[in-house]
Design a protein around this motif. Structure first.
Motif, PDB file in Angstrom:
ATOM      1  N   ASN A   1       0.774  -1.082  -0.117  1.00  0.00           N
ATOM      2  CA  ASN A   1      -0.173  -0.070  -0.041  1.00  0.00           C
ATOM      3  C   ASN A   1       0.849   1.298  -0.106  1.00  0.00           C
ATOM      4  O   ASN A   1       0.633   2.221  -0.555  1.00  0.00           O
ATOM      5  CB  ASN A   1      -0.972   0.010   1.234  1.00  0.00           C
ATOM      6  CG  ASN A   1      -2.103   1.015   0.959  1.00  0.00           C
ATOM      7  OD1 ASN A   1      -2.377   1.371  -0.021  1.00  0.00           O
ATOM      8  ND2 ASN A   1      -2.537   1.357   2.201  1.00  0.00           N
ATOM      9  N   LEU A   2       1.967   1.127   0.907  1.00  0.00           N
ATOM     10  CA  LEU A   2       3.041   2.278   0.878  1.00  0.00           C
ATOM     11  C   LEU A   2       3.649   2.541  -0.489  1.00  0.00           C
ATOM     12  O   LEU A   2       3.517   3.569  -1.033  1.00  0.00           O
ATOM     13  CB  LEU A   2       4.043   2.120   1.856  1.00  0.00           C
ATOM     14  CG  LEU A   2       4.843   3.323   2.313  1.00  0.00           C
ATOM     15  CD1 LEU A   2       4.150   4.255   2.843  1.00  0.00           C
ATOM     16  CD2 LEU A   2       5.696   2.755   3.166  1.00  0.00           C
ATOM     17  N   ARG A   3       3.742   1.345  -1.332  1.00  0.00           N
ATOM     18  CA  ARG A   3       4.418   1.636  -2.455  1.00  0.00           C
ATOM     19  C   ARG A   3       3.558   2.138  -3.656  1.00  0.00           C
ATOM     20  O   ARG A   3       3.849   2.920  -4.250  1.00  0.00           O
ATOM     21  CB  ARG A   3       4.907   0.046  -2.893  1.00  0.00           C
ATOM     22  CG  ARG A   3       5.528   0.029  -4.325  1.00  0.00           C
ATOM     23  CD  ARG A   3       6.009  -1.283  -4.674  1.00  0.00           C
ATOM     24  NE  ARG A   3       7.367  -1.458  -4.185  1.00  0.00           N
ATOM     25  CZ  ARG A   3       8.313  -2.653  -4.005  1.00  0.00           C
ATOM     26  NH1 ARG A   3       7.220  -3.713  -4.109  1.00  0.00           N
ATOM     27  NH2 ARG A   3       9.460  -2.826  -3.798  1.00  0.00           N
ATOM     28  N   LYS A   4       2.240   1.749  -3.437  1.00  0.00           N
ATOM     29  CA  LYS A   4       1.010   2.246  -4.428  1.00  0.00           C
ATOM     30  C   LYS A   4       0.935   3.895  -4.178  1.00  0.00           C
ATOM     31  O   LYS A   4       0.909   4.439  -5.092  1.00  0.00           O
ATOM     32  CB  LYS A   4      -0.234   1.565  -4.139  1.00  0.00           C
ATOM     33  CG  LYS A   4      -1.193   1.987  -5.094  1.00  0.00           C
ATOM     34  CD  LYS A   4      -2.756   0.979  -4.649  1.00  0.00           C
ATOM     35  CE  LYS A   4      -3.637   1.373  -5.625  1.00  0.00           C
ATOM     36  NZ  LYS A   4      -4.718   0.687  -5.228  1.00  0.00           N
ATOM     37  N   LYS A   5       1.098   4.378  -2.914  1.00  0.00           N
ATOM     38  CA  LYS A   5       1.014   5.775  -2.570  1.00  0.00           C
ATOM     39  C   LYS A   5       2.113   6.632  -3.148  1.00  0.00           C
ATOM     40  O   LYS A   5       2.106   7.448  -3.720  1.00  0.00           O
ATOM     41  CB  LYS A   5       0.795   5.652  -1.016  1.00  0.00           C
ATOM     42  CG  LYS A   5       0.675   7.130  -0.467  1.00  0.00           C
ATOM     43  CD  LYS A   5      -0.819   7.566  -0.417  1.00  0.00           C
ATOM     44  CE  LYS A   5      -0.885   8.888   0.569  1.00  0.00           C
ATOM     45  NZ  LYS A   5      -2.159   9.426   0.061  1.00  0.00           N
ATOM     46  N   LYS A   6       3.395   5.922  -3.037  1.00  0.00           N
ATOM     47  CA  LYS A   6       4.407   6.353  -3.765  1.00  0.00           C
ATOM     48  C   LYS A   6       4.320   6.725  -5.205  1.00  0.00           C
ATOM     49  O   LYS A   6       4.844   7.857  -5.715  1.00  0.00           O
ATOM     50  CB  LYS A   6       5.768   5.904  -3.119  1.00  0.00           C
ATOM     51  CG  LYS A   6       7.016   6.533  -3.525  1.00  0.00           C
ATOM     52  CD  LYS A   6       8.275   5.566  -2.966  1.00  0.00           C
ATOM     53  CE  LYS A   6       9.421   6.138  -3.061  1.00  0.00           C
ATOM     54  NZ  LYS A   6      10.385   5.687  -2.564  1.00  0.00           N
ATOM     55  N   LYS A   7       3.887   5.688  -5.851  1.00  0.00           N
ATOM     56  CA  LYS A   7       3.665   5.640  -7.321  1.00  0.00           C
ATOM     57  C   LYS A   7       2.646   6.647  -7.663  1.00  0.00           C
ATOM     58  O   LYS A   7       2.747   7.618  -8.466  1.00  0.00           O
ATOM     59  CB  LYS A   7       3.380   4.364  -7.660  1.00  0.00           C
ATOM     60  CG  LYS A   7       4.572   3.238  -7.970  1.00  0.00           C
ATOM     61  CD  LYS A   7       3.935   2.146  -8.598  1.00  0.00           C
ATOM     62  CE  LYS A   7       5.364   0.988  -8.754  1.00  0.00           C
ATOM     63  NZ  LYS A   7       4.724  -0.176  -9.302  1.00  0.00           N
ATOM     64  N   GLU A   8       1.730   6.778  -6.776  1.00  0.00           N
ATOM     65  CA  GLU A   8       0.611   7.970  -6.924  1.00  0.00           C
ATOM     66  C   GLU A   8       1.265   9.237  -6.976  1.00  0.00           C
ATOM     67  O   GLU A   8       1.021  10.246  -7.473  1.00  0.00           O
ATOM     68  CB  GLU A   8      -0.627   7.683  -6.086  1.00  0.00           C
ATOM     69  CG  GLU A   8      -1.620   8.516  -6.435  1.00  0.00           C
ATOM     70  CD  GLU A   8      -2.769   8.302  -5.499  1.00  0.00           C
ATOM     71  OE1 GLU A   8      -3.685   9.286  -5.314  1.00  0.00           O
ATOM     72  OE2 GLU A   8      -3.093   7.289  -4.947  1.00  0.00           O
TER      73      GLU A   8
ATOM     74  N   GLU B   1       4.205  10.295  -7.232  1.00  0.00           N
ATOM     75  CA  GLU B   1       5.134  10.345  -8.417  1.00  0.00           C
ATOM     76  C   GLU B   1       4.364  10.812  -9.604  1.00  0.00           C
ATOM     77  O   GLU B   1       4.839  11.782 -10.421  1.00  0.00           O
ATOM     78  CB  GLU B   1       6.309   8.969  -8.643  1.00  0.00           C
ATOM     79  CG  GLU B   1       7.067   8.881  -7.614  1.00  0.00           C
ATOM     80  CD  GLU B   1       8.646  10.099  -7.794  1.00  0.00           C
ATOM     81  OE1 GLU B   1       8.400  10.388  -8.807  1.00  0.00           O
ATOM     82  OE2 GLU B   1       8.568  10.425  -6.710  1.00  0.00           O
TER      83      GLU B   1
END
Length: 134
Positions: free
Chosen positions: A1-8, A10
């Motif tokens: 979920n943290l990775r998804k948030k980071k991609k969003e 970016e």
């Protein structure tokens, strides 16, 4: 979920380019870009004069090799004096509105783009944020 948030984050990252406030002035209660335009025109005149000097050196390159050495032998004081005289000449040409004729539109466009970049502030922001938060 943290990775998804980071991609969003970016994907929504924006860099906004804003012309520096020093490039503006108020004349008769109207905002103008006169300082930016004056400095741009002086830069174009200066680059044009440099181009003329380079062309002249290249033209005379074969004729006088001793003179070429002389250019590199100047003291800092001589270089500074030469620079001051060049600034005076650029100001004179600017005041007389004698614009260069030896430059191609593409060269002028590159100078304008470079000048715009040099006189800008870049701000990172999130594209999802309200415009008033900038």
């Amino acid at each position: 979920n943290l990775r998804k948030k980071k991609k969003e984050n970016e994907r929504n990252k924006l860099k906004i380019q804003i012309v520096h406030p020093n490039c503006f002035e108020i004349i008769d209660n109207k905002l103008t870009m006169n300082p930016f335009i004056r400095s741009l025109l002086r830069k174009i005149i200066g680059i044009s004069r440099d181009k003329e000097k380079i062309d002249k050196v290249l033209k005379n390159n074969d004729n006088d090799k001793d003179k070429k050495e002389e250019v590199f032998q100047k003291t800092e004081e001589e270089k500074e004096k030469e620079k001051e005289l060049e600034e005076i000449e650029i100001d004179k040409l600017f005041k007389e509105k004698k614009w260069p004729k030896n430059m191609k539109p593409i060269d002028i466009n590159k100078i304008v783009q470079e000048h715009y970049q040099q006189n800008s502030i870049f701000i990172d922001c999130d594209g999802r944020d309200d415009i008033n938060k900038l």
